[in-house]
Scaffold this active site. Sequence first.
Site, PDB file in Angstrom:
ATOM      1  N   ASP A   1       0.870  -1.168   0.000  1.00 50.31           N
ATOM      2  CA  ASP A   1       0.000   0.000   0.000  1.00 50.31           C
ATOM      3  C   ASP A   1       0.919   1.232   0.000  1.00 50.31           C
ATOM      4  O   ASP A   1       2.122   1.122   0.260  1.00 50.31           O
ATOM      5  CB  ASP A   1      -0.880  -0.037   1.255  1.00 50.31           C
ATOM      6  CG  ASP A   1      -1.649   1.243   1.470  1.00 50.31           C
ATOM      7  OD1 ASP A   1      -2.374   1.665   0.550  1.00 50.31           O
ATOM      8  OD2 ASP A   1      -1.514   1.831   2.553  1.00 50.31           O
TER       9      ASP A   1
ATOM     10  N   ASP B   1      -0.192   5.140   0.974  1.00 50.94           N
ATOM     11  CA  ASP B   1      -0.450   6.101   2.048  1.00 50.94           C
ATOM     12  C   ASP B   1      -0.538   5.404   3.402  1.00 50.94           C
ATOM     13  O   ASP B   1      -1.316   4.461   3.574  1.00 50.94           O
ATOM     14  CB  ASP B   1      -1.764   6.838   1.791  1.00 50.94           C
ATOM     15  CG  ASP B   1      -1.747   7.604   0.478  1.00 50.94           C
ATOM     16  OD1 ASP B   1      -1.546   8.817   0.518  1.00 50.94           O
ATOM     17  OD2 ASP B   1      -1.910   6.963  -0.579  1.00 50.94           O
TER      18      ASP B   1
ATOM     19  N   ASP C   1      -1.253  -0.836   6.062  1.00 52.93           N
ATOM     20  CA  ASP C   1      -1.315  -0.208   7.381  1.00 52.93           C
ATOM     21  C   ASP C   1      -2.714  -0.134   7.955  1.00 52.93           C
ATOM     22  O   ASP C   1      -2.883   0.366   9.079  1.00 52.93           O
ATOM     23  CB  ASP C   1      -0.771   1.226   7.284  1.00 52.93           C
ATOM     24  CG  ASP C   1      -1.720   2.138   6.507  1.00 52.93           C
ATOM     25  OD1 ASP C   1      -2.293   3.052   7.118  1.00 52.93           O
ATOM     26  OD2 ASP C   1      -1.899   1.918   5.305  1.00 52.93           O
TER      27      ASP C   1
END
Length: 220
Positions: free
Chosen positions: A10, A12, A167
Amino acid sequence: MSPLPALIFDLDGTLIDSLPDLAAAVNRLLAAEGQAPMVCAEVQSYVGDGAPMLVQRVMAARGLTPDRHADLTARLVADYSARPAELTTIYPYVLETLTILRQRGYPLGLCTNKPGAATGAVLSALGLAHLFDAVISGDSLPERKPHPAPLLAAVDRLGTPAIFVGDSEVDARTAEAAGLPFFLFTRGYLRVPLSEISVTATFADFREFRELVAGISTTP
């Protein structure tokens, strides 16, 4: 010898802390609408599902009429894409770790809900673009995470079993739906308790991730 697994990340909250630029773009949009600004923590609670959902949540919080969603989304994406890395920073040891992993022979990919234009601009501005063999953005396919299609498209392009690194709960659900092991970076934008998601491993430092990934199985 089995090939090394692909490592798909991922963006961001995993590789970069983009929240300051996202919040700035949201607040420029709100200012143009005569609305009060939002603090970063509120904006953070709305990110992770792509720009349309971010704008929808911002609009709901400020009582803006839903029929303007398409227009406000287009304005936010255009504004953010024009200046996506003024305040954004790479998390510590990310660049070093990705470089080392690439040198070790791991295929690297990216799977993000960020629109393609903004993704390309951020990667170029931060010197990360050359590290990835496959990039799937939020508008690459009709579906976005947590639908598994974007992640599976990245796996297909890389041509080898993969591990997903993210995250958030969105990333965790995406990995689970795609049947991939999931490594959680714990200093990102997770909005739910860790006990509510399924993870293969957690880490808070990308130097630790280099060791975790060595020899990991690509089956959950």
